[in-house]
Write an enzyme that holds these catalytic residues in place. Structure first.
Site, PDB file in Angstrom:
ATOM      1  N   GLU A 164       0.771  -1.144  -0.065  1.00 28.71           N
ATOM      2  CA  GLU A 164       0.044   0.008  -0.018  1.00 28.71           C
ATOM      3  C   GLU A 164       0.866   1.441  -0.064  1.00 28.71           C
ATOM      4  OE1 GLU A 164      -3.245   1.368   3.154  1.00 28.71           O
ATOM      5  OE2 GLU A 164      -3.520  -0.572   2.245  1.00 28.71           O
ATOM      6  N   ASP A 165       1.914   1.061   0.454  1.00 27.89           N
ATOM      7  CA  ASP A 165       2.771   2.640   0.918  1.00 27.89           C
ATOM      8  C   ASP A 165       4.350   2.650   0.371  1.00 27.89           C
ATOM      9  OD1 ASP A 165       0.677   3.138   2.596  1.00 27.89           O
ATOM     10  OD2 ASP A 165       1.707   2.645   4.308  1.00 27.89           O
TER      11      ASP A 165
END
Length: 185
Positions: free
Chosen positions: A70-71
């Site tokens: 996600e990051d």
């Protein structure tokens, strides 16, 4: 070093580098993101001591990697090559799908988590326990209330996954209510 320590060190180094490459910090702080990953893993370690039939090595890896897709620029394929398909699938389930409407993302992720082992459920519970701290200064009361609502959704959806972490999350949810009622000046 025991096998568990070796797994922890190897996974921590991989995750820390990927998050550091993004100059990622814990929102509302100057702390490097690896602190969050370590805190989630600490919750998992304590839960493992209070849970029978718990795959601690698997859960530690997922805890350290849970935000990597996600990051960071890390891909599913890289994660599979570095670790394995089961770990990559678990991390993918913990990753919100940015291609669907924002209001559907948590429900979608929780459905994917529920299809996997209880260790994956435990990481989601541990993640929200860790995140229910003092909200960042720039969060509105509405955002704080929505975050609280999501925490309740997580607890209700993953009920029966890990009694120890469910109790911890319930306590954090109750304490977090304080931030839901205070208007910022």
């Amino acid at each position: 070093m025991t096998e568990l320590q070796t797994i922890y060190q190897r996974t921590l180094k991989f995750a820390a580098k990927r998050h550091a490459d993004q100059n990622q910090v814990i929102p509302g702080t100057n702390l490097p993101y690896v602190v969050h990953l370590s805190n989630v893993t600490m919750e998992i370690l304590f839960a493992s001591q209070n849970t029978t039939s718990f795959n601690t090595a698997f859960a530690i890896q997922i805890a350290l990697l849970h935000d990597i897709l996600e990051d960071t620029a890390t891909t599913f394929e890289e994660l599979t090559a570095e670790f394995d398909e089961e770990i990559a699938q678990a991390v993918l389930a913990l990753t919100k799908n940015s291609k669907i409407p924002k209001e559907e993302r948590m429900t979608d992720s929780l459905a994917r988590i529920k299809a996997l082992s209880k260790e994956v459920w435990a990481v989601k519970l541990a993640d929200r326990i860790t995140n229910l701290q003092v909200p960042p200064e720039d969060w509105s009361v509405e955002k704080i209330k929505e975050y609280h609502k999501q925490a309740v959704q997580i607890l209700n959806t993953l009920k029966g996954g890990n009694a120890y972490l469910e109790k911890r999350l319930l306590e954090r949810i109750q304490n977090y209510l304080l931030y839901c009622t205070v208007e910022k000046s």
